[in-house]
Scaffold this motif. Structure first.
Motif, short mmCIF file in Angstrom:
data_model
loop_
_atom_site.label_atom_id
_atom_site.label_comp_id
_atom_site.label_asym_id
_atom_site.label_seq_id
_atom_site.Cartn_x
_atom_site.Cartn_y
_atom_site.Cartn_z
N ASP A 37 -19.94 -8.43 -27.07
CA ASP A 37 -20.15 -8.57 -25.62
C ASP A 37 -21.00 -9.79 -25.31
O ASP A 37 -20.70 -10.55 -24.38
CB ASP A 37 -20.82 -7.31 -25.06
CG ASP A 37 -19.87 -6.13 -25.01
OD1 ASP A 37 -18.65 -6.34 -25.11
OD2 ASP A 37 -20.35 -4.99 -24.86
N LEU A 93 -17.25 -0.39 -22.36
CA LEU A 93 -17.12 -0.47 -20.90
C LEU A 93 -17.64 -1.81 -20.37
O LEU A 93 -17.05 -2.41 -19.47
CB LEU A 93 -17.88 0.68 -20.25
CG LEU A 93 -17.28 2.08 -20.45
CD1 LEU A 93 -18.19 3.14 -19.83
CD2 LEU A 93 -15.90 2.15 -19.82
N LEU A 94 -18.78 -2.28 -20.91
CA LEU A 94 -19.31 -3.57 -20.47
C LEU A 94 -18.35 -4.70 -20.79
O LEU A 94 -18.11 -5.59 -19.95
CB LEU A 94 -20.67 -3.82 -21.14
CG LEU A 94 -21.31 -5.18 -20.83
CD1 LEU A 94 -21.59 -5.30 -19.33
CD2 LEU A 94 -22.59 -5.37 -21.64
N ALA A 96 -15.04 -4.50 -21.17
CA ALA A 96 -13.87 -4.41 -20.29
C ALA A 96 -14.21 -4.84 -18.88
O ALA A 96 -13.42 -5.55 -18.23
CB ALA A 96 -13.35 -2.97 -20.30
N TRP A 97 -15.37 -4.43 -18.38
CA TRP A 97 -15.81 -4.83 -17.04
C TRP A 97 -15.95 -6.35 -16.94
O TRP A 97 -15.52 -6.97 -15.96
CB TRP A 97 -17.14 -4.13 -16.75
CG TRP A 97 -17.71 -4.34 -15.39
CD1 TRP A 97 -17.09 -4.91 -14.30
CD2 TRP A 97 -19.01 -3.98 -14.95
NE1 TRP A 97 -17.93 -4.93 -13.21
CE2 TRP A 97 -19.12 -4.36 -13.60
CE3 TRP A 97 -20.10 -3.37 -15.58
CZ2 TRP A 97 -20.29 -4.15 -12.86
CZ3 TRP A 97 -21.26 -3.15 -14.85
CH2 TRP A 97 -21.35 -3.55 -13.51
N GLU A 98 -16.54 -6.95 -17.96
CA GLU A 98 -16.73 -8.40 -17.96
C GLU A 98 -15.39 -9.13 -17.98
O GLU A 98 -15.18 -10.12 -17.26
CB GLU A 98 -17.58 -8.79 -19.17
CG GLU A 98 -17.83 -10.28 -19.31
CD GLU A 98 -18.77 -10.84 -18.29
OE1 GLU A 98 -18.81 -12.08 -18.13
OE2 GLU A 98 -19.46 -10.04 -17.61
N ILE A 100 -12.37 -8.02 -16.98
CA ILE A 100 -11.55 -7.81 -15.79
C ILE A 100 -12.09 -8.57 -14.58
O ILE A 100 -11.32 -9.09 -13.77
CB ILE A 100 -11.45 -6.30 -15.49
CG1 ILE A 100 -10.66 -5.60 -16.59
CG2 ILE A 100 -10.80 -6.04 -14.14
CD1 ILE A 100 -10.66 -4.10 -16.48
N THR A 101 -13.40 -8.65 -14.46
CA THR A 101 -14.01 -9.25 -13.25
C THR A 101 -14.41 -10.70 -13.45
O THR A 101 -13.92 -11.60 -12.76
CB THR A 101 -15.23 -8.42 -12.83
OG1 THR A 101 -16.16 -8.33 -13.92
CG2 THR A 101 -14.82 -7.03 -12.40
N PHE A 112 -14.99 -6.13 -5.86
CA PHE A 112 -15.36 -5.73 -7.21
C PHE A 112 -16.25 -6.80 -7.80
O PHE A 112 -15.82 -7.95 -7.98
CB PHE A 112 -14.11 -5.51 -8.07
CG PHE A 112 -13.23 -4.41 -7.58
CD1 PHE A 112 -13.46 -3.10 -7.98
CD2 PHE A 112 -12.18 -4.67 -6.71
CE1 PHE A 112 -12.64 -2.07 -7.53
CE2 PHE A 112 -11.36 -3.65 -6.25
CZ PHE A 112 -11.61 -2.34 -6.66
N ALA A 114 -18.86 -8.55 -10.60
CA ALA A 114 -19.05 -8.70 -12.04
C ALA A 114 -20.43 -8.21 -12.44
O ALA A 114 -21.33 -8.08 -11.60
CB ALA A 114 -18.87 -10.17 -12.42
N PRO A 115 -20.65 -7.91 -13.71
CA PRO A 115 -21.99 -7.48 -14.14
C PRO A 115 -23.07 -8.50 -13.82
O PRO A 115 -24.20 -8.13 -13.47
CB PRO A 115 -21.82 -7.29 -15.65
CG PRO A 115 -20.37 -7.08 -15.87
CD PRO A 115 -19.68 -7.86 -14.81
N TYR A 296 -23.36 -1.99 -4.81
CA TYR A 296 -23.25 -1.33 -6.10
C TYR A 296 -24.61 -1.22 -6.78
O TYR A 296 -24.89 -0.22 -7.46
CB TYR A 296 -22.27 -2.10 -7.00
CG TYR A 296 -20.85 -2.13 -6.46
CD1 TYR A 296 -20.31 -1.00 -5.87
CD2 TYR A 296 -20.07 -3.27 -6.55
CE1 TYR A 296 -19.01 -1.01 -5.37
CE2 TYR A 296 -18.77 -3.30 -6.05
CZ TYR A 296 -18.25 -2.17 -5.46
OH TYR A 296 -16.97 -2.18 -4.96
#
Length: 330
Positions: A37, A93-94, A96-98, A100-101, A112, A114-115, A296
Motif C-alpha cells: 500500500d 481495503l486501503l 482497493a480504495w486507493e 479506485i479513487t 467519492f 480518496a484516502p 466522510y
C-alpha cells in the motif's frame, strides 16, 4: 469426548491468529500488504492533484514496519494477535480504495473521496472538527444525563408504586414510542434556544428506554428478596435502595445502552436544525459546500465517538456488575 471438544474449541483461536505461530504468518502477510500500500501510494502518480499522498504513504509504510518487527518478536499482546486478520483486511481495503479513487479515478468526484483527501481534512481542518466534537460531547452529555436520570427515577417509581404506575404508565405508553424527532416543531417553539431544544430532544430519546427497562427490572425482582429483608426489619427506603435497584441494574444498563444509541441519532438531527456548532452542524456545512471529504471525515469521527462512549459505558457496567463481567464485550 472431552478431548475432541477441547480440540474443536481451540480451532477458532488458531484461525483468528491467537497462537504465536498463527500471528507470525498473519503478521508477515499484513506487513507485506501494508508495505505494498505504501509503495502504491508513493510510486503510482495520482489521477488528480491530491495532497497528503506522502503522509499517507509514510503512514502505511510505518504500519508495515511495525507489524514486521512485531511478528518477529517473542512478545505479542493477546489483543493484537486477536485482531491480526483485521490488519490484513484493512490493508486490502486501503489498497482497493486507493486504486479506485486516487489512481484510476473510477468513481465520480467529488462524491467519492480518496484516502488522501480525508487525511487532508484532519490535518487542515482539525480546529473546526475539534470544536465540533467538543460541542457535540457537551450537548450529548447534558441531554443523555438528564434523560437517563429522569428515566431511571421514573422507572423505579412505576415499578415500585402502583399509584405512580397508574398515572405514569398510560402517559409513558402513549408518548414514549413516538420518535423524538417528531417533537422538533414543538421543541423549537417552546424552548428559548436551539441548544435547550436539542437537550430536550436528546433527553426524550434516552429517557424512554431507560424508564421502560428500569421499570421492568424493578417489577421482576423476586418477592422472596423483599420478604427476607422485611423479616430482618428493613424499611421501604431500604427495600428500594438496597434490594429493588441493585436487582434491577442489569435491566437498567440495557436501557442505558439503548438510550445512548437513540440519543446519538437524535443528536445529529438536532445539530442539523440550528445549532451553531457540532458534528451534525459540520455535516450540514460540508454538504452545503459539496465538501464530501469533510463529510466522510466527520462521519468517521462520529462512529469513533459513539463507539468510544459505548466502550466507556461497558467499563462502567463491568465495574457495577462485576459478576457479569466478560459475558458481553465491546
Amino acid at each position: 469426548m472431552t478431548g475432541s471438544a477441547s480440540a474443536f474449541s481451540s480451532q477458532p483461536g488458531i484461525l483468528l491468529g491467537r497462537s504465536r505461530a498463527a500471528f507470525w504468518v498473519i503478521g508477515l502477510i499484513a506487513a507485506l500488504l501494508w508495505g505494498i500500500d505504501g509503495a502504491l501510494i508513493q510510486l503510482w502518480p495520482d489521477a488528480n492533484d491530491l495532497g497528503r499522498s506522502d503522509w499517507l504513504a509514510a503512514g502505511a509504510t510505518g504500519v508495515a514496519a511495525f507489524l514486521l518487527l512485531l511478528s518477529l518478536s517473542n512478545r505479542v499482546p493477546a489483543r493484537l494477535r486477536y485482531i491480526g486478520p483485521w490488519l490484513v483486511v484493512l490493508a486490502l481495503l486501503l489498497g482497493a480504495w486507493e486504486l479506485i479513487t486516487a489512481k484510476l479515478n473510477l468513481l465520480p468526484r467529488p462524491f467519492f473521496a480518496a484516502p488522501q483527501s480525508i487525511l487532508e481534512v484532519y490535518t487542515d481542518d482539525w480546529p473546526r472538527l475539534g470544536n465540533s466534537i467538543g460541542h457535540s460531547l457537551i450537548l450529548l452529555g447534558l441531554g443523555y444525563g438528564l434523560g437517563a436520570a429522569t428515566g431511571f427515577v421514573t422507572g423505579v417509581a412505576i415499578g415500585w408504586s402502583r399509584a405512580v404506575g397508574y398515572w405514569a404508565h398510560p402517559v409513558l405508553r402513549l408518548l414514549g414510542p413516538l420518535p423524538a424527532t417528531a417533537w422538533l416543531p414543538l421543541a423549537f417553539f417552546f424552548f428559548p434556544s436551539s441548544f435547550s431544544a436539542s437537550i430536550f430532544l436528546i433527553a426524550l430519546a434516552s429517557g424512554f428506554p431507560v424508564a421502560v427497562l428500569t421499570w421492568s427490572g424493578v417489577s421482576s425482582v423476586a418477592a422472596a428478596y423483599y420478604d427476607i429483608a422485611r423479616t430482618l426489619g428493613a424499611k421501604p427506603r431500604f427495600l428500594v435502595l438496597k434490594v429493588a435497584i441493585p436487582a434491577a441494574m442489569p435491566s437498567v444498563f440495557v436501557g442505558l445502552f439503548m438510550g445512548l444509541g437513540a440519543s446519538f441519532s437524535v443528536l445529529v438531527v438536532a445539530e442539523m436544525m440550528g445549532v451553531k456548532a457540532g458534528l451534525g452542524w459540520y455535516l450540514t456545512w460540508a454538504q452545503g459546500w459539496a465538501a464530501y471529504a469533510n463529510m466522510y471525515a466527520a462521519l468517521l469521527l462520529m462512529a469513533l465517538m459513539c463507539s468510544g462512549l459505548i466502550a466507556l459505558l461497558f467499563r462502567l457496567r463491568d465495574r457495577v456488575l462485576s459478576w457479569q463481567k466478560g459475558l458481553v464485550k465491546w
